[in-house]
Design a protein around this motif. Structure first.
Motif, PDB file in Angstrom:
ATOM      1  N   UNK A   5      21.856  24.318  17.755  1.00 41.34           N
ATOM      2  CA  UNK A   5      23.163  24.994  17.755  1.00 41.34           C
ATOM      3  C   UNK A   5      24.262  24.107  17.189  1.00 41.34           C
ATOM      4  N   UNK A   6      24.170  22.812  17.432  1.00 38.37           N
ATOM      5  CA  UNK A   6      25.208  21.897  16.957  1.00 38.37           C
ATOM      6  C   UNK A   6      25.215  21.757  15.445  1.00 38.37           C
ATOM      7  N   UNK A   7      24.128  22.182  14.793  1.00 37.68           N
ATOM      8  CA  UNK A   7      24.025  22.083  13.336  1.00 37.68           C
ATOM      9  C   UNK A   7      24.302  23.412  12.629  1.00 37.68           C
ATOM     10  N   UNK A   8      24.657  24.440  13.385  1.00 38.73           N
ATOM     11  CA  UNK A   8      24.910  25.758  12.798  1.00 38.73           C
ATOM     12  C   UNK A   8      26.341  25.824  12.251  1.00 38.73           C
ATOM     13  N   UNK A   9      26.644  24.927  11.335  1.00 38.46           N
ATOM     14  CA  UNK A   9      28.015  24.804  10.823  1.00 38.46           C
ATOM     15  C   UNK A   9      28.420  25.998   9.962  1.00 38.46           C
ATOM     16  N   UNK A  77      33.753  16.636  -5.347  1.00 40.68           N
ATOM     17  CA  UNK A  77      33.134  17.620  -4.464  1.00 40.68           C
ATOM     18  C   UNK A  77      32.509  16.890  -3.278  1.00 40.68           C
ATOM     19  N   UNK A  78      33.060  17.105  -2.118  1.00 37.60           N
ATOM     20  CA  UNK A  78      32.562  16.434  -0.925  1.00 37.60           C
ATOM     21  C   UNK A  78      31.330  17.102  -0.356  1.00 37.60           C
ATOM     22  N   UNK A  79      30.431  16.300   0.182  1.00 33.75           N
ATOM     23  CA  UNK A  79      29.211  16.831   0.795  1.00 33.75           C
ATOM     24  C   UNK A  79      28.757  15.900   1.910  1.00 33.75           C
ATOM     25  N   UNK A  83      22.830  16.421   4.801  1.00 37.44           N
ATOM     26  CA  UNK A  83      22.441  17.824   4.681  1.00 37.44           C
ATOM     27  C   UNK A  83      21.914  18.189   3.306  1.00 37.44           C
ATOM     28  N   UNK A  84      21.656  17.216   2.459  1.00 36.70           N
ATOM     29  CA  UNK A  84      21.134  17.503   1.128  1.00 36.70           C
ATOM     30  C   UNK A  84      20.087  16.459   0.772  1.00 36.70           C
ATOM     31  N   UNK A  85      19.036  16.915   0.110  1.00 42.68           N
ATOM     32  CA  UNK A  85      18.005  15.976  -0.332  1.00 42.68           C
ATOM     33  C   UNK A  85      18.576  15.057  -1.401  1.00 42.68           C
ATOM     34  N   UNK A 254      11.541  14.114   0.302  1.00 47.08           N
ATOM     35  CA  UNK A 254      12.256  15.031   1.192  1.00 47.08           C
ATOM     36  C   UNK A 254      13.324  14.302   2.012  1.00 47.08           C
ATOM     37  N   UNK A 255      13.629  13.078   1.638  1.00 46.14           N
ATOM     38  CA  UNK A 255      14.640  12.304   2.365  1.00 46.14           C
ATOM     39  C   UNK A 255      16.039  12.749   1.985  1.00 46.14           C
TER      40      UNK A 255
END
Length: 359
Positions: A5-9, A77-79, A83-85, A254-255
């Protein structure tokens, strides 16, 4: 497909709860990219602040293409790098380069700042040991096998970063419940030729000390337990230590970008030579099931088949009696029959139950 739930941004910031989608928020606009399965759901759940980008329709870009095709030149562009490979980030950076735009890793997720104290806490459920009678192989043997694989195929490598949750759980014969319908827990691992380090929150360990945990969880004696949040600082130290030795650190394809950022930051100038991206050897080892695991599959299908047979008989009886069943009550009864089986730990996904107009 499942997350804590804490990752459901995305769901928090937009209201859209579908399992596939990406939000791109600019200074003046907000875009939601999703596929045809969720066009109706997204339109119903989001308000007028959002523009629905229906991926797959003509002239609708993917969110990745949108960044370099629709945003102005010289964009930053911030990321969130967790959350991204790293591989996907590399592709996006290459696409942005001709426009003098940049993909920028931000240390704190901006959605978390908005969510603030209302954000659910990260799960810290207890982790338990999976006995060899079900795993078919000890953790010590699994780790030895991975080390042998590294020596044979990657002679210059001194370490392997294991970031996939299912791979960490398999490697150490540990299981958890931090994510619904998945027997995993939040953790990282780093394997060198002489030591294995498991990064996990101490509160998830049933034992009062690391030494006791090693004994009760049947972990190899060379395993060191480290706090989960120390992983990125430790990766920086590891790459700084190995760079002068000319040693490499293996990183799964996949890191996350965060893993790569930490290693490159620690190595400093010329640090790219320290990191080697590979298909994780744990992925392949985990995919080859031993005889115990295969027999376990057979037995669990027999038990589950019996539960389904009981359910179908019950369902026929209810229908013959004229009992009106809801989707929820039918699914609950099936779960009840399954839960009465030996060794039941939980469902692998919520029952897909439909009747009436949904049938």
């Amino acid at each position: 497909e499942y997350l804590a739930d804490c990752d459901a941004r995305r769901a928090f910031i937009s209201g859209f709860t579908g399992s596939a989608g990406c939000a791109v928020i600019t200074k003046n606009d907000a875009y939601m990219f999703t596929d045809g399965r969720y066009f109706l759901q997204a339109a119903e759940q989001m308000d007028s602040n959002w523009t629905l980008m229906k991926q797959g329709l003509p002239d609708v870009p993917t969110w990745q293409d949108f960044l370099h095709k629709n945003l102005p030149n010289n964009s930053r562009i911030g990321i969130d790098p967790q959350l991204i490979l790293a591989a996907d980030a590399k592709t996006i950076k290459e696409q942005l380069s001709p426009k003098s735009s940049q993909l920028v890793s931000i240390p704190t997720n901006l959605i978390d700042l908005v969510w603030a104290s209302n954000r659910p806490s990260r799960p810290e459920n207890s982790v338990f040991h999976l006995p060899v009678e079900y795993a078919g192989q000890s953790s010590e043997d699994k780790i030895a096998g991975i080390r042998k694989e590294i020596k044979q195929k990657h002679k210059e490598a001194e370490a392997l970063v294991v970031n996939m949750l299912d791979e960490v759980a398999w490697l150490f014969n540990l299981r958890g419940s931090d994510i619904a319908y998945n027997p995993v827990f939040f953790a990282y691992a780093v394997l060198t030729h002489s030591k294995s380090t498991l990064y996990i929150r101490p509160s998830q360990l049933s034992s009062s000390s690391a030494a006791e945990l090693l004994k009760t969880s049947h972990l190899p004696p060379d395993v060191e337990i480290r706090p989960y949040d120390s992983i990125f600082d430790d990766l920086k130290k590891l790459s700084a230590e190995l760079k002068p030795q000319g040693k490499k650190i293996l990183v799964s394809n996949k890191a996350s970008l965060a893993v790569e950022d930490a290693l490159l930051s620690g190595a400093g100038e010329g640090g790219k030579d320290v990191v080697q991206v590979v298909r994780s050897p744990v992925t392949d080892a985990k995919a080859i099931k031993n005889e115990v695991e295969v027999e376990g599959f057979r037995q669990c299908h027999l038990r589950d088949g019996a539960a389904l047979a009981r359910y179908f008989a019950w369902l026929q009886e209810q229908l013959e009696k004229g009992v009106e069943l809801t989707e929820s009550s039918a699914a609950d009864q099936l779960e009840l029959y399954r839960s009465e089986n030996d060794l039941f730990k939980g469902l692998s996904f919520s029952t897909i139950s439909s009747t009436g107009p949904n049938g």
